[in-house]
Write a protein that holds these residues in place. Structure first.
Motif, PDB file in Angstrom:
ATOM      1  N   GLU A 117      -9.215  29.722   9.470  1.00  0.00           N
ATOM      2  CA  GLU A 117      -9.432  30.450   7.897  1.00  0.00           C
ATOM      3  C   GLU A 117     -10.950  30.716   7.705  1.00  0.00           C
ATOM      4  O   GLU A 117     -11.155  31.724   7.265  1.00  0.00           O
ATOM      5  N   VAL A 118     -11.765  29.722   7.866  1.00  0.00           N
ATOM      6  CA  VAL A 118     -13.164  29.912   7.517  1.00  0.00           C
ATOM      7  C   VAL A 118     -13.720  31.041   8.151  1.00  0.00           C
ATOM      8  O   VAL A 118     -14.400  31.874   7.863  1.00  0.00           O
ATOM      9  N   ALA A 119     -13.500  30.932   9.684  1.00  0.00           N
ATOM     10  CA  ALA A 119     -13.888  31.847  10.506  1.00  0.00           C
ATOM     11  C   ALA A 119     -13.383  33.182  10.233  1.00  0.00           C
ATOM     12  O   ALA A 119     -14.187  34.240  10.052  1.00  0.00           O
ATOM     13  N   GLU A 120     -12.117  33.472   9.932  1.00  0.00           N
ATOM     14  CA  GLU A 120     -11.692  34.715   9.542  1.00  0.00           C
ATOM     15  C   GLU A 120     -12.151  35.351   8.354  1.00  0.00           C
ATOM     16  O   GLU A 120     -12.548  36.544   8.269  1.00  0.00           O
ATOM     17  N   ALA A 121     -12.317  34.435   7.589  1.00  0.00           N
ATOM     18  CA  ALA A 121     -12.489  34.962   6.014  1.00  0.00           C
ATOM     19  C   ALA A 121     -14.087  35.368   6.069  1.00  0.00           C
ATOM     20  O   ALA A 121     -14.618  36.406   5.410  1.00  0.00           O
ATOM     21  N   SER A 122     -14.994  34.815   6.696  1.00  0.00           N
ATOM     22  CA  SER A 122     -16.395  34.988   6.827  1.00  0.00           C
ATOM     23  C   SER A 122     -16.630  36.219   7.714  1.00  0.00           C
ATOM     24  O   SER A 122     -17.896  36.694   7.759  1.00  0.00           O
ATOM     25  N   GLY A 123     -15.647  36.299   8.866  1.00  0.00           N
ATOM     26  CA  GLY A 123     -16.186  37.060   9.777  1.00  0.00           C
ATOM     27  C   GLY A 123     -17.068  36.666  11.008  1.00  0.00           C
ATOM     28  O   GLY A 123     -17.819  37.532  11.658  1.00  0.00           O
ATOM     29  N   ARG A 124     -17.265  35.560  10.975  1.00  0.00           N
ATOM     30  CA  ARG A 124     -18.358  34.773  11.769  1.00  0.00           C
ATOM     31  C   ARG A 124     -17.738  33.524  12.301  1.00  0.00           C
ATOM     32  O   ARG A 124     -16.904  32.919  11.993  1.00  0.00           O
ATOM     33  N   GLN A 125     -18.327  33.014  13.565  1.00  0.00           N
ATOM     34  CA  GLN A 125     -17.678  31.908  13.999  1.00  0.00           C
ATOM     35  C   GLN A 125     -18.141  30.808  13.303  1.00  0.00           C
ATOM     36  O   GLN A 125     -19.278  30.315  12.811  1.00  0.00           O
ATOM     37  N   ALA A 126     -17.015  29.806  13.387  1.00  0.00           N
ATOM     38  CA  ALA A 126     -17.279  28.687  12.444  1.00  0.00           C
ATOM     39  C   ALA A 126     -17.035  27.664  13.529  1.00  0.00           C
ATOM     40  O   ALA A 126     -16.591  27.484  14.595  1.00  0.00           O
ATOM     41  N   LEU A 127     -18.014  26.423  13.147  1.00  0.00           N
ATOM     42  CA  LEU A 127     -18.236  25.387  14.013  1.00  0.00           C
ATOM     43  C   LEU A 127     -17.920  24.069  13.363  1.00  0.00           C
ATOM     44  O   LEU A 127     -18.347  23.981  12.295  1.00  0.00           O
ATOM     45  N   ILE A 138     -17.605  21.261   8.979  1.00  0.00           N
ATOM     46  CA  ILE A 138     -17.382  22.665   9.617  1.00  0.00           C
ATOM     47  C   ILE A 138     -18.418  23.691   8.755  1.00  0.00           C
ATOM     48  O   ILE A 138     -18.779  23.638   7.422  1.00  0.00           O
ATOM     49  N   ARG A 139     -19.102  24.460   9.521  1.00  0.00           N
ATOM     50  CA  ARG A 139     -20.252  25.250   9.416  1.00  0.00           C
ATOM     51  C   ARG A 139     -20.279  26.583   9.800  1.00  0.00           C
ATOM     52  O   ARG A 139     -19.597  26.960  10.706  1.00  0.00           O
ATOM     53  N   VAL A 140     -20.671  27.488   8.971  1.00  0.00           N
ATOM     54  CA  VAL A 140     -21.014  28.727   9.245  1.00  0.00           C
ATOM     55  C   VAL A 140     -22.443  29.421   9.030  1.00  0.00           C
ATOM     56  O   VAL A 140     -22.602  29.334   7.992  1.00  0.00           O
ATOM     57  N   PRO A 141     -23.380  29.237   9.917  1.00  0.00           N
ATOM     58  CA  PRO A 141     -24.690  29.442   9.586  1.00  0.00           C
ATOM     59  C   PRO A 141     -25.210  30.841   9.444  1.00  0.00           C
ATOM     60  O   PRO A 141     -24.290  31.778   9.758  1.00  0.00           O
ATOM     61  N   ASP A 142     -26.170  31.450   8.689  1.00  0.00           N
ATOM     62  CA  ASP A 142     -26.313  32.618   8.624  1.00  0.00           C
ATOM     63  C   ASP A 142     -25.457  33.553   7.799  1.00  0.00           C
ATOM     64  O   ASP A 142     -25.056  34.550   8.383  1.00  0.00           O
ATOM     65  N   VAL A 143     -25.300  33.212   6.677  1.00  0.00           N
ATOM     66  CA  VAL A 143     -24.122  33.756   5.808  1.00  0.00           C
ATOM     67  C   VAL A 143     -24.536  34.633   4.808  1.00  0.00           C
ATOM     68  O   VAL A 143     -25.780  34.053   4.210  1.00  0.00           O
ATOM     69  N   THR A 144     -23.967  35.296   4.037  1.00  0.00           N
ATOM     70  CA  THR A 144     -24.403  35.870   2.786  1.00  0.00           C
ATOM     71  C   THR A 144     -23.854  35.407   1.587  1.00  0.00           C
ATOM     72  O   THR A 144     -22.534  34.795   1.969  1.00  0.00           O
ATOM     73  N   ARG A 145     -24.095  35.771   0.500  1.00  0.00           N
ATOM     74  CA  ARG A 145     -23.079  35.236  -0.842  1.00  0.00           C
ATOM     75  C   ARG A 145     -21.692  35.739  -0.714  1.00  0.00           C
ATOM     76  O   ARG A 145     -20.707  35.107  -0.967  1.00  0.00           O
ATOM     77  N   ALA A 146     -21.702  36.828  -0.339  1.00  0.00           N
ATOM     78  CA  ALA A 146     -20.418  37.620  -0.163  1.00  0.00           C
ATOM     79  C   ALA A 146     -19.353  36.727   0.849  1.00  0.00           C
ATOM     80  O   ALA A 146     -18.268  37.006   0.552  1.00  0.00           O
ATOM     81  N   GLU A 147     -19.896  36.452   1.870  1.00  0.00           N
ATOM     82  CA  GLU A 147     -19.152  35.665   3.079  1.00  0.00           C
ATOM     83  C   GLU A 147     -18.817  34.498   2.228  1.00  0.00           C
ATOM     84  O   GLU A 147     -17.497  33.926   2.618  1.00  0.00           O
ATOM     85  N   TRP A 148     -19.669  33.789   1.648  1.00  0.00           N
ATOM     86  CA  TRP A 148     -19.237  32.231   0.756  1.00  0.00           C
ATOM     87  C   TRP A 148     -17.956  32.682  -0.003  1.00  0.00           C
ATOM     88  O   TRP A 148     -17.216  32.212   0.111  1.00  0.00           O
ATOM     89  N   ILE A 149     -18.296  33.908  -0.815  1.00  0.00           N
ATOM     90  CA  ILE A 149     -17.168  34.054  -2.045  1.00  0.00           C
ATOM     91  C   ILE A 149     -15.889  34.379  -1.049  1.00  0.00           C
ATOM     92  O   ILE A 149     -14.815  33.910  -1.524  1.00  0.00           O
ATOM     93  N   ALA A 150     -16.072  35.275  -0.107  1.00  0.00           N
ATOM     94  CA  ALA A 150     -14.724  35.619   0.832  1.00  0.00           C
ATOM     95  C   ALA A 150     -13.990  34.324   1.305  1.00  0.00           C
ATOM     96  O   ALA A 150     -12.788  34.193   1.146  1.00  0.00           O
ATOM     97  N   VAL A 151     -14.795  33.411   1.788  1.00  0.00           N
ATOM     98  CA  VAL A 151     -14.129  32.300   2.202  1.00  0.00           C
ATOM     99  C   VAL A 151     -13.650  31.358   1.070  1.00  0.00           C
ATOM    100  O   VAL A 151     -12.207  30.865   1.439  1.00  0.00           O
ATOM    101  N   LEU A 152     -14.308  31.161   0.034  1.00  0.00           N
ATOM    102  CA  LEU A 152     -13.450  30.257  -1.051  1.00  0.00           C
ATOM    103  C   LEU A 152     -12.196  30.988  -1.606  1.00  0.00           C
ATOM    104  O   LEU A 152     -11.265  30.295  -1.837  1.00  0.00           O
ATOM    105  N   GLU A 153     -12.613  32.549  -1.656  1.00  0.00           N
ATOM    106  CA  GLU A 153     -11.413  33.260  -2.169  1.00  0.00           C
ATOM    107  C   GLU A 153      -9.997  32.996  -1.334  1.00  0.00           C
ATOM    108  O   GLU A 153      -8.915  32.854  -1.428  1.00  0.00           O
ATOM    109  N   ARG A 154     -10.367  33.149   0.259  1.00  0.00           N
ATOM    110  CA  ARG A 154      -9.375  33.137   1.163  1.00  0.00           C
ATOM    111  C   ARG A 154      -8.837  31.535   1.108  1.00  0.00           C
ATOM    112  O   ARG A 154      -7.494  31.343   1.040  1.00  0.00           O
ATOM    113  N   LEU A 155      -9.398  30.596   0.832  1.00  0.00           N
ATOM    114  CA  LEU A 155      -8.959  29.147   0.873  1.00  0.00           C
ATOM    115  C   LEU A 155      -8.031  28.965  -0.460  1.00  0.00           C
ATOM    116  O   LEU A 155      -7.168  28.438  -0.264  1.00  0.00           O
TER     117      LEU A 155
END
Length: 178
Positions: free
Chosen positions: A140-150, A37-54
């Motif tokens: 959850e990953v898509a919603e937390a990152s605000g980007r399409q998850a694949l 499950i991948r989300v390309p072209d993210v920032t550190r803030a998006e990574w952090i948001a995903v892990l905190e949401r999880l």
């Protein structure tokens, strides 16, 4: 007609696979590789948001790291990234993060700050509940990152030519298989 397509030996013995739709058997075909499950072209803030949401929504999460100054059980996610990417103690190391939804575990070993990647074992997806766990995790990953998850086959680095198996777009709220 049943969608039990094969029997395989898992970590807990032989189990029959009964997936709800025939196309799911192709997506989660046991071929010796993981699904990512991948989300390309993210920032550190998006990574952090995903892990905190999880951490907030998963049935269970675990983090392992080699950084002595951080809490060994539940270190703050921002501190994990800071130690890994910005501080000398993190040079050449990474941390592991795992999240469980139902009976399915998803795991990440960040190696690239610009791309979120979690892996899942297709042999853990044995029934409709397993498929639902994967779809929920993807959402959850898509919603937390605000980007399409694949959801793709196992890769080293996302390639735009790599076939996407399932995607969730948080802007439309749609999950699709491609």
């Amino acid at each position: 007609m049943s969608n039990c397509e094969d029997v395989h030996a898992g970590e807990h013995g032989a189990r029959a696979r009964c997936l709800p739709e025939p196309w799911m058997c192709r997506v989660f075909h046991i071929d010796g590789s993981l699904r990512d499950i991948r989300v390309p072209d993210v920032t550190r803030a998006e990574w952090i948001a995903v892990l905190e949401r999880l951490r907030a929504v998963a049935d269970e999460t675990e983090a392992e790291h080699p950084y002595p100054r951080l809490d060994p059980v539940r270190p703050p996610v921002a501190d994990l990234f800071r130690a890994w990417a910005d501080e000398p103690e993190g040079e050449g190391t990474s941390f592991a993060f795992r999240a469980r939804f139902g009976a399915v575990w998803f795991f990440a070993l960040p190696y690239d700050e610009e791309e979120i990647e979690f892996s899942v074992r297709p042999d853990d997806v044995v029934d409709g509940a397993g498929v639902a766990a994967v779809l929920r995790f993807l959402t959850e990953v898509a919603e937390a990152s605000g980007r399409q998850a694949l959801l793709t086959g196992e890769t080293v680095r996302y390639d735009t030519g790599l076939p996407t198996l399932i995607a969730h777009d948080p802007t439309t709220g749609l999950t699709s298989r491609l």
